[in-house]
Design a protein around this motif. Structure first.
Motif, PDB file in Angstrom:
ATOM      1  N   GLN A  76       0.821  -1.201   0.000  1.00  0.00           N
ATOM      2  CA  GLN A  76       0.000   0.000   0.000  1.00  0.00           C
ATOM      3  C   GLN A  76       0.859   1.258   0.000  1.00  0.00           C
ATOM      4  OE1 GLN A  76      -3.047   0.034   2.969  1.00  0.00           O
ATOM      5  NE2 GLN A  76      -3.477  -2.128   2.738  1.00  0.00           N
ATOM      6  N   LEU A  77       0.377   2.285  -0.665  1.00  0.00           N
ATOM      7  CA  LEU A  77       1.017   3.593  -0.624  1.00  0.00           C
ATOM      8  C   LEU A  77       1.084   4.076   0.815  1.00  0.00           C
ATOM      9  CD1 LEU A  77      -1.027   5.283  -3.474  1.00  0.00           C
ATOM     10  CD2 LEU A  77       1.358   4.590  -3.635  1.00  0.00           C
ATOM     11  N   ALA A  78       2.125   4.834   1.149  1.00  0.00           N
ATOM     12  CA  ALA A  78       2.233   5.377   2.499  1.00  0.00           C
ATOM     13  C   ALA A  78       3.054   6.660   2.485  1.00  0.00           C
ATOM     14  CB  ALA A  78       2.880   4.359   3.439  1.00  0.00           C
ATOM     15  N   ASP A  79       2.782   7.521   3.454  1.00  0.00           N
ATOM     16  CA  ASP A  79       3.567   8.751   3.597  1.00  0.00           C
ATOM     17  C   ASP A  79       5.036   8.428   3.834  1.00  0.00           C
ATOM     18  OD1 ASP A  79       1.344  10.411   3.323  1.00  0.00           O
ATOM     19  OD2 ASP A  79       1.009  10.561   5.483  1.00  0.00           O
ATOM     20  N   LEU A  80       5.290   7.446   4.692  1.00  0.00           N
ATOM     21  CA  LEU A  80       6.651   7.043   5.040  1.00  0.00           C
ATOM     22  C   LEU A  80       6.820   5.572   4.693  1.00  0.00           C
ATOM     23  CD1 LEU A  80       9.437   7.430   6.401  1.00  0.00           C
ATOM     24  CD2 LEU A  80       8.303   6.969   8.599  1.00  0.00           C
ATOM     25  N   VAL A  81       7.780   5.280   3.842  1.00  0.00           N
ATOM     26  CA  VAL A  81       8.109   3.889   3.507  1.00  0.00           C
ATOM     27  C   VAL A  81       9.445   3.570   4.155  1.00  0.00           C
ATOM     28  CG1 VAL A  81       8.647   2.258   1.659  1.00  0.00           C
ATOM     29  CG2 VAL A  81       6.787   3.913   1.370  1.00  0.00           C
ATOM     30  N   VAL A  82       9.457   2.507   4.948  1.00  0.00           N
ATOM     31  CA  VAL A  82      10.660   2.053   5.631  1.00  0.00           C
ATOM     32  C   VAL A  82      11.088   0.741   4.976  1.00  0.00           C
ATOM     33  CG1 VAL A  82      11.658   1.361   7.840  1.00  0.00           C
ATOM     34  CG2 VAL A  82       9.896   3.151   7.774  1.00  0.00           C
ATOM     35  N   CYS A  83      12.343   0.684   4.578  1.00  0.00           N
ATOM     36  CA  CYS A  83      12.867  -0.503   3.900  1.00  0.00           C
ATOM     37  C   CYS A  83      14.238  -0.804   4.509  1.00  0.00           C
ATOM     38  CB  CYS A  83      12.963  -0.224   2.399  1.00  0.00           C
ATOM     39  SG  CYS A  83      13.524  -1.620   1.422  1.00  0.00           S
ATOM     40  N   THR A  84      14.258  -1.731   5.454  1.00  0.00           N
ATOM     41  CA  THR A  84      15.497  -2.028   6.177  1.00  0.00           C
ATOM     42  C   THR A  84      15.976  -3.437   5.889  1.00  0.00           C
ATOM     43  OG1 THR A  84      14.307  -2.801   8.148  1.00  0.00           O
ATOM     44  CG2 THR A  84      14.861  -0.474   8.065  1.00  0.00           C
ATOM     45  N   ASP A  85      17.240  -3.530   5.555  1.00  0.00           N
ATOM     46  CA  ASP A  85      17.889  -4.818   5.293  1.00  0.00           C
ATOM     47  C   ASP A  85      17.113  -5.628   4.259  1.00  0.00           C
ATOM     48  OD1 ASP A  85      19.867  -6.751   5.519  1.00  0.00           O
ATOM     49  OD2 ASP A  85      18.951  -7.722   7.242  1.00  0.00           O
ATOM     50  N   VAL A  86      16.767  -4.967   3.153  1.00  0.00           N
ATOM     51  CA  VAL A  86      16.006  -5.595   2.079  1.00  0.00           C
ATOM     52  C   VAL A  86      16.737  -5.469   0.745  1.00  0.00           C
ATOM     53  CG1 VAL A  86      13.876  -5.457   0.711  1.00  0.00           C
ATOM     54  CG2 VAL A  86      13.779  -5.234   3.200  1.00  0.00           C
ATOM     55  N   LEU A  87      17.131  -4.264   0.384  1.00  0.00           N
ATOM     56  CA  LEU A  87      17.631  -4.011  -0.970  1.00  0.00           C
ATOM     57  C   LEU A  87      18.869  -4.830  -1.319  1.00  0.00           C
ATOM     58  CD1 LEU A  87      16.974  -0.186  -1.228  1.00  0.00           C
ATOM     59  CD2 LEU A  87      15.691  -2.063  -2.275  1.00  0.00           C
ATOM     60  N   GLU A  88      19.712  -5.106  -0.350  1.00  0.00           N
ATOM     61  CA  GLU A  88      20.904  -5.911  -0.624  1.00  0.00           C
ATOM     62  C   GLU A  88      20.562  -7.379  -0.894  1.00  0.00           C
ATOM     63  OE1 GLU A  88      20.492  -5.594   3.884  1.00  0.00           O
ATOM     64  OE2 GLU A  88      20.180  -4.303   2.147  1.00  0.00           O
ATOM     65  N   HIS A  89      19.336  -7.785  -0.565  1.00  0.00           N
ATOM     66  CA  HIS A  89      18.867  -9.150  -0.808  1.00  0.00           C
ATOM     67  C   HIS A  89      18.209  -9.308  -2.178  1.00  0.00           C
ATOM     68  CE1 HIS A  89      19.475 -10.640   3.324  1.00  0.00           C
ATOM     69  NE2 HIS A  89      19.183  -9.399   3.672  1.00  0.00           N
ATOM     70  N   VAL A  90      17.939  -8.209  -2.859  1.00  0.00           N
ATOM     71  CA  VAL A  90      17.230  -8.244  -4.132  1.00  0.00           C
ATOM     72  C   VAL A  90      18.147  -8.801  -5.228  1.00  0.00           C
ATOM     73  CG1 VAL A  90      16.129  -6.800  -5.904  1.00  0.00           C
ATOM     74  CG2 VAL A  90      15.736  -6.338  -3.472  1.00  0.00           C
ATOM     75  N   GLU A  91      17.571  -9.630  -6.069  1.00  0.00           N
ATOM     76  CA  GLU A  91      18.329 -10.134  -7.213  1.00  0.00           C
ATOM     77  C   GLU A  91      18.721  -8.948  -8.098  1.00  0.00           C
ATOM     78  OE1 GLU A  91      16.228 -14.152  -8.468  1.00  0.00           O
ATOM     79  OE2 GLU A  91      14.829 -12.647  -7.657  1.00  0.00           O
ATOM     80  N   PRO A  92      19.990  -8.876  -8.507  1.00  0.00           N
ATOM     81  CA  PRO A  92      20.428  -7.719  -9.304  1.00  0.00           C
ATOM     82  C   PRO A  92      19.554  -7.431 -10.520  1.00  0.00           C
ATOM     83  CG  PRO A  92      22.331  -8.956  -8.562  1.00  0.00           C
ATOM     84  CD  PRO A  92      21.112  -9.765  -8.166  1.00  0.00           C
ATOM     85  N   ALA A  93      19.086  -8.450 -11.207  1.00  0.00           N
ATOM     86  CA  ALA A  93      18.245  -8.232 -12.393  1.00  0.00           C
ATOM     87  C   ALA A  93      16.874  -7.654 -12.035  1.00  0.00           C
ATOM     88  CB  ALA A  93      18.073  -9.540 -13.162  1.00  0.00           C
ATOM     89  N   CYS A  94      16.482  -7.737 -10.784  1.00  0.00           N
ATOM     90  CA  CYS A  94      15.174  -7.245 -10.332  1.00  0.00           C
ATOM     91  C   CYS A  94      15.264  -5.899  -9.610  1.00  0.00           C
ATOM     92  CB  CYS A  94      14.524  -8.268  -9.405  1.00  0.00           C
ATOM     93  SG  CYS A  94      14.226  -9.873 -10.173  1.00  0.00           S
ATOM     94  N   LEU A  95      16.474  -5.406  -9.382  1.00  0.00           N
ATOM     95  CA  LEU A  95      16.646  -4.217  -8.543  1.00  0.00           C
ATOM     96  C   LEU A  95      15.908  -2.993  -9.077  1.00  0.00           C
ATOM     97  CD1 LEU A  95      17.878  -2.975  -6.003  1.00  0.00           C
ATOM     98  CD2 LEU A  95      19.895  -2.401  -7.373  1.00  0.00           C
ATOM     99  N   ASP A  96      15.997  -2.714 -10.366  1.00  0.00           N
ATOM    100  CA  ASP A  96      15.321  -1.522 -10.896  1.00  0.00           C
ATOM    101  C   ASP A  96      13.822  -1.569 -10.650  1.00  0.00           C
ATOM    102  OD1 ASP A  96      17.513  -0.043 -11.768  1.00  0.00           O
ATOM    103  OD2 ASP A  96      17.567  -1.053 -13.702  1.00  0.00           O
ATOM    104  N   GLU A  97      13.217  -2.732 -10.837  1.00  0.00           N
ATOM    105  CA  GLU A  97      11.778  -2.831 -10.608  1.00  0.00           C
ATOM    106  C   GLU A  97      11.437  -2.635  -9.130  1.00  0.00           C
ATOM    107  OE1 GLU A  97       7.920  -5.562 -11.612  1.00  0.00           O
ATOM    108  OE2 GLU A  97       9.719  -5.745 -12.835  1.00  0.00           O
ATOM    109  N   VAL A  98      12.254  -3.152  -8.243  1.00  0.00           N
ATOM    110  CA  VAL A  98      12.017  -2.968  -6.806  1.00  0.00           C
ATOM    111  C   VAL A  98      12.179  -1.494  -6.435  1.00  0.00           C
ATOM    112  CG1 VAL A  98      12.878  -3.516  -4.494  1.00  0.00           C
ATOM    113  CG2 VAL A  98      12.597  -5.345  -6.192  1.00  0.00           C
ATOM    114  N   LEU A  99      13.206  -0.846  -6.953  1.00  0.00           N
ATOM    115  CA  LEU A  99      13.396   0.586  -6.660  1.00  0.00           C
ATOM    116  C   LEU A  99      12.254   1.419  -7.235  1.00  0.00           C
ATOM    117  CD1 LEU A  99      17.249   0.954  -7.180  1.00  0.00           C
ATOM    118  CD2 LEU A  99      15.998   0.848  -5.014  1.00  0.00           C
ATOM    119  N   ASP A 100      11.773   1.068  -8.421  1.00  0.00           N
ATOM    120  CA  ASP A 100      10.609   1.765  -8.988  1.00  0.00           C
ATOM    121  C   ASP A 100       9.387   1.577  -8.092  1.00  0.00           C
ATOM    122  OD1 ASP A 100      12.127   2.610 -11.160  1.00  0.00           O
ATOM    123  OD2 ASP A 100      11.311   1.104 -12.538  1.00  0.00           O
TER     124      ASP A 100
END
Length: 169
Positions: A76-100
């Motif tokens: 869900q959309l939120a005013d504050l999005v917290v993303c801790t200890d997640v991005l380094e686990h993302v598959e490199p080929a999927c990173l752009d979609e996750v960041l988007d």
């Protein structure tokens, strides 16, 4: 694609152990400070793991984790999005979609905590669980098209970034 089916299965097994996805509580003081500054309790924990951020904050927030059944529906959309200890686990080929996805879900501010060191835990395939182990400049270059960076802190092994969502053209 934000996660491949094969990697999803590996991560579901790790999360089922109950000792994976447990770093959210460390971000609670900063998240609460940011929420207070924004005048909101509208928070999304993106990659919430065992939901320790919500438990530590002591009030309901939105929780999303594609690797945990029941928390894997659309975030869900939120005013504050917290993303801790997640991005380094993302598959490199999927990173752009996750960041988007993070950009699209953030109405105001994102709090991103990114480890840039090896992880002690490994999925069943034997890889290090931190698939991306890159430094400050590498991460900032990936975030810059999506967010205005307001603060970068942390240690040699972990970045703490506060960023405002940039609107897409």
């Amino acid at each position: 694609m934000k996660i491949t089916p094969e990697y999803l299965a590996l991560n579901r097994e790790l999360h089922a152990r109950g000792t994976y996805g447990v770093s959210g509580a460390r971000a609670a003081p900063t998240a609460l400070e940011l929420a207070n500054m924004l005048g909101t309790r509208d928070i999304l924990d993106y990659g919430c793991g065992q939901r320790l951020l919500e438990r530590t904050l002591g009030f309901p927030i939105h929780n999303y984790d594609p690797c945990i059944p029941g928390l894997d529906s659309t975030a869900q959309l939120a005013d504050l999005v917290v993303c801790t200890d997640v991005l380094e686990h993302v598959e490199p080929a999927c990173l752009d979609e996750v960041l988007d996805d993070l950009q699209n879900l953030t109405l105001k501010v994102a709090l991103l905590v990114i480890a840039n060191r090896p992880e002690k835990k490994t999925p069943a395939d034997g890889r290090n669980a931190h698939l991306i182990q890159e430094g400050r400049d590498w991460w900032l270059a990936r975030l810059a098209p999506r967010f205005t960076i307001h603060q970068v802190a942390g240690t040699e092994s972990e970045l703490v970034i506060v960023a405002k969502r940039m609107n897409r053209a």
